[in-house]
Structures are given as C-alpha cells and as structure tokens.
Scaffold this active site. Sequence first.
Site, short mmCIF file in Angstrom:
data_model
loop_
_atom_site.label_atom_id
_atom_site.label_comp_id
_atom_site.label_asym_id
_atom_site.label_seq_id
_atom_site.Cartn_x
_atom_site.Cartn_y
_atom_site.Cartn_z
N TYR A 137 0.83 -1.21 0.00
CA TYR A 137 0.00 0.00 0.00
C TYR A 137 0.86 1.25 0.00
O TYR A 137 0.63 2.19 -0.76
CB TYR A 137 -0.95 -0.03 1.21
N VAL A 138 1.89 1.25 0.84
CA VAL A 138 2.74 2.45 0.94
C VAL A 138 3.61 2.59 -0.31
O VAL A 138 3.69 3.66 -0.91
CB VAL A 138 3.61 2.39 2.22
N PHE A 190 5.13 14.96 35.43
CA PHE A 190 4.87 14.23 36.66
C PHE A 190 3.48 13.60 36.61
O PHE A 190 2.68 13.86 35.71
CB PHE A 190 4.99 15.21 37.84
N CYS A 193 -9.91 16.50 41.73
CA CYS A 193 -10.95 16.10 40.77
C CYS A 193 -10.60 14.88 39.92
O CYS A 193 -11.41 13.96 39.80
CB CYS A 193 -11.28 17.27 39.85
#
Length: 437
Positions: free
Chosen positions: A10-11, A262, A268
């Site tokens: 395909y590529v 981090f 929440c």
Amino acid sequence: MDIAVVGLGYVGTVTGACLADLGHFVVAVDVNPIKVGQVNEGISPVTEDQLDEMVRRCVETGTLSATDDLADAVRRSEVVLVCVGTPSGRTGDVHLDDVRRVMTEIGGTLRDLDGWRLVLITSTVPPGTLVDDIIPELERSSGKRWPEEFGVAFSPEFLREGTAVEDYRQPPKIIVGASDDRSFEVAAAVRASVAGEVVRTSISAAEMVKFTDNAWHALKVAFANEIGRIADVHGVDSLEVMSLFKSDTDLNISTTYLTPGFAFGGSCLPKDLRTLTYRARRRGASVPVLESVLSSNAAHMDLAVNKIKEAGGRTVALLGLAFKNGTDDLRESPALELAEHLIGKGFDLRIHDEHVNLDRLIGANREYVLRVLPHVAELLSPDYGAVLAEADVVVVTQKNPLYADVVASVRPDQTVIDFSGIARPAGGAPNYTGLTW
Ligand SMILES: NC(=O)c1ccc[n+]([C@@H]2O[C@H](COP(=O)([O-])OP(=O)(O)OC[C@H]3O[C@@H](n4cnc5c(N)ncnc54)[C@H](O)[C@@H]3O)[C@@H](O)[C@H]2O)c1
C-alpha cells in the site's frame, strides 16, 4: 531524481506512483512477480482512489516501471526508498526480516558502486532500529562507511488506506530523521515535492513518532468507545456527549496535557475517574482503558521514587507540594504522596512550595495534608535558598517559574531531578535529569 522504491504494498505503490506523477523517475521493486507484472502493465497491485489511473499514466509516460531485480534498481538510482512490510511476529514484536534482507542486498550492491547514495527508510520500525541494526548491516554488507560513503535517513509515512493518495499529497506532517546534513537534504528533496514544511529531527525521534501517532489514534478510538459504553448504560446519548466534549478545543482537543511530566493528581481527576469506572462496573460496562489510568499514574510515582533512590543522596529538597503550581490544594497531590513515600523510605526531607502556607489551610484540604503527612509543618519552609542548600538531591515537581534556574542555583555535587520540565537547561547539565528524559 532517479528513485528506487522497494516494496509494492500500500505504501510503496502509492509512494512510487505519486513520486513518478511528480516527474521523478521511479523504478519500483518487489519480490512478488505478479505485482511487478501488474505495474509494468499499468495496473496498480493495490486498490486506492486515483491510483489505477496514476499508475497507468506514469507507466505510459515512462516515469514508472517495476522490477524484481533490486541490485539493478539500486545501481540506477540516487535514492533507495524502502517501504517493505514490518508485520507483528508471534511474540507481538515487529518482524524485521524483510527490512534486514533488503539492507543486506542493498549493501552488497553498494560495495561495487561508485558514488554516494541515500537509503531512505519509510517502513515503520521501532526506535533504535536504524542505528543499532540497519546502518551496521549496510556498513557490513557494503564494506563502506556511513555517512561518508552512503547516507541513511528515516521518514515515517502517515498515509491512511482508503485516502492514501490524498494523504500522500497533503500529509499531516513531513518528518525526516537524519544525523548528517547530506542525508537530510537529499531525503528532504524527495519529501519536499509534496505540500508542507519538512521538519528535521533525530533518527530515533522520527522512528518513535509514528508509533506515538498510532498509539494515540488507537487510544482515542478506545476512549470514545468506552465513553460510549458508559453513556449507554446510563441511558445518555453518547454522540451528544462526545460532541460537547469535542467542542472544547482548549482543554480537550488540544495540545494541553500532552507533555510528559509528573503524575496527575488533585481533588478532581482521581476522584472522578474512580466514580466513573465504579459506576460503569456496577452497571456492566467494561472500561479497561479507563480502569488502567490510575495504575498507569501509580507506575509513574514508582518511577519517581526509584529515580530519587538511584540518585544516592539522603537529604531531598522537594520543590512543590500542591498538585500544581499556583494553588494550595493538597488533596491527592502526587508531590504529597511522593513526600510520604520518601519519608517511609528514610529520606530526610525539606519541602518548599510558594503557595502553600499551613496557617492559611482550612477544611478538607488541611485535614487531608495532616492525615497524609502529620509532620508537614516541620518539613515545609518558605526559605527557598535554605531548602536548596541542605539537599543532596533536589526534586522539582511543579512548573513554578521560580524553579526554572534551579540547576544554576545548586552546587555541582547536588543532583537535580526534574519531574516538571521547567528546570531543563538548554543543552543539559551533568547534574540534571528529568523523569523520562
Ligand atoms: N498500510 C498503511 O496504511 C501504512 C501506513 C503508514 C506506514 N505503513 C508502514 O509501511 C510499511 C509497508 O506497509 P504496507 O502496508 O505497504 O506493506 P505491505 O505488506 O502491503 O507491502 C509490503 C511489500 O513489500 C514486499 N517485499 C517484502 N520483502 C521484499 C524484498 N526483500 N524486496 C522487495 N519487496 C519486498 C512485499 O512483497 C509486499 O509487496 C510497513 O512498515 C507499515 O507498517 C503502512
């Protein structure tokens, strides 16, 4: 340019036909004689919109031909563009045998050729493959030195089947990974024939970005489907929910929250994730992606503790205690959890946070911090300089601009471990390390 395109999948077929259509002389190579025969008859071996017509036109005008003779194609070309398949093996790892075989053959041909050629890889390969595998194999089989006697570059392909020709012509981005200027310039000249700016990066970043894109796309689909399942068991219209979600291009469909740093925390995110997954579970909706988010966050915390242990000091300065800069909310702050871990492991801790003043903390926030870290008052100091001076290891958890120059403010014998990225010095420093960089 004279370009050999290796691999008529395909590529390769789309790439070869598009480059030929732009006026390059392309010889496409494949081990499959049926595909080679089809191209030479002006027929595309794969189905894509516009491709049949393009292959026929280019074969007729003489800019595209195909062969099973890789050595001959290499001899006739300035650039050898490799897009053979890299399928999954039995273990889940990528199968690089076809790429390796092609490299051995290209190298064997280069051995007897004068003149510099570029080997441009577009097959999807994991980071490190070019430097650890492909380049050594080309050097071994050719007896020549890279990059003086041949060039190598990596340029990931972002086309999607079904819209491959349009995607090739209007790619979402054009990335070329190269470590020498000549390889970059020749690769950029091949890639620059389509719309868009060519971005130069390292070979390993170019290799990794394709995996990053595909992982993200898969994650997006899985996320949307899990939200769909949760909405379904609550009798809510999932399309309406996701339409509202997507209308937020500040926090949701944006670059926000996409920088490694981090762990997340606060009052929440963990709480609402727990509620969502608990309710989904109770109503029979399976949501394994959302269920694993908090354990992924915990893995990040483990890494942080290990990095600090590996640094070797006993006294740690923790710069930032609240879950982010600019707030004094300590509920479910990852920095507070880190402090708890470090004290448990016997580290001597000093903490600085510009916005946390224990005397002003009230309510649930105060109760939380005193429960997690009862002696926090003895550890917290408003004196930034004093906190730094006593530490063996300085850990930055927040993007507070005050911490941006921390590397310049510490002695060379002190180690800075930066989980936020704010303190990263241009060009690095011997006593600086990030959490994941
Ligand atoms: N298919 C996509 O949408 C897409 C998009 C972007 C990137 N990629 C990546 O591009 C690469 C190629 O993908 P594809 O879908 O085109 O693969 P594919 O399986 O469709 O085609 C690979 C071709 O390489 C040929 N080949 C194998 N060994 C060869 C050799 N030694 N010499 C010459 N030809 C040889 C095969 O016969 C086949 O025709 C993969 O790494 C893939 O992950 C694919």
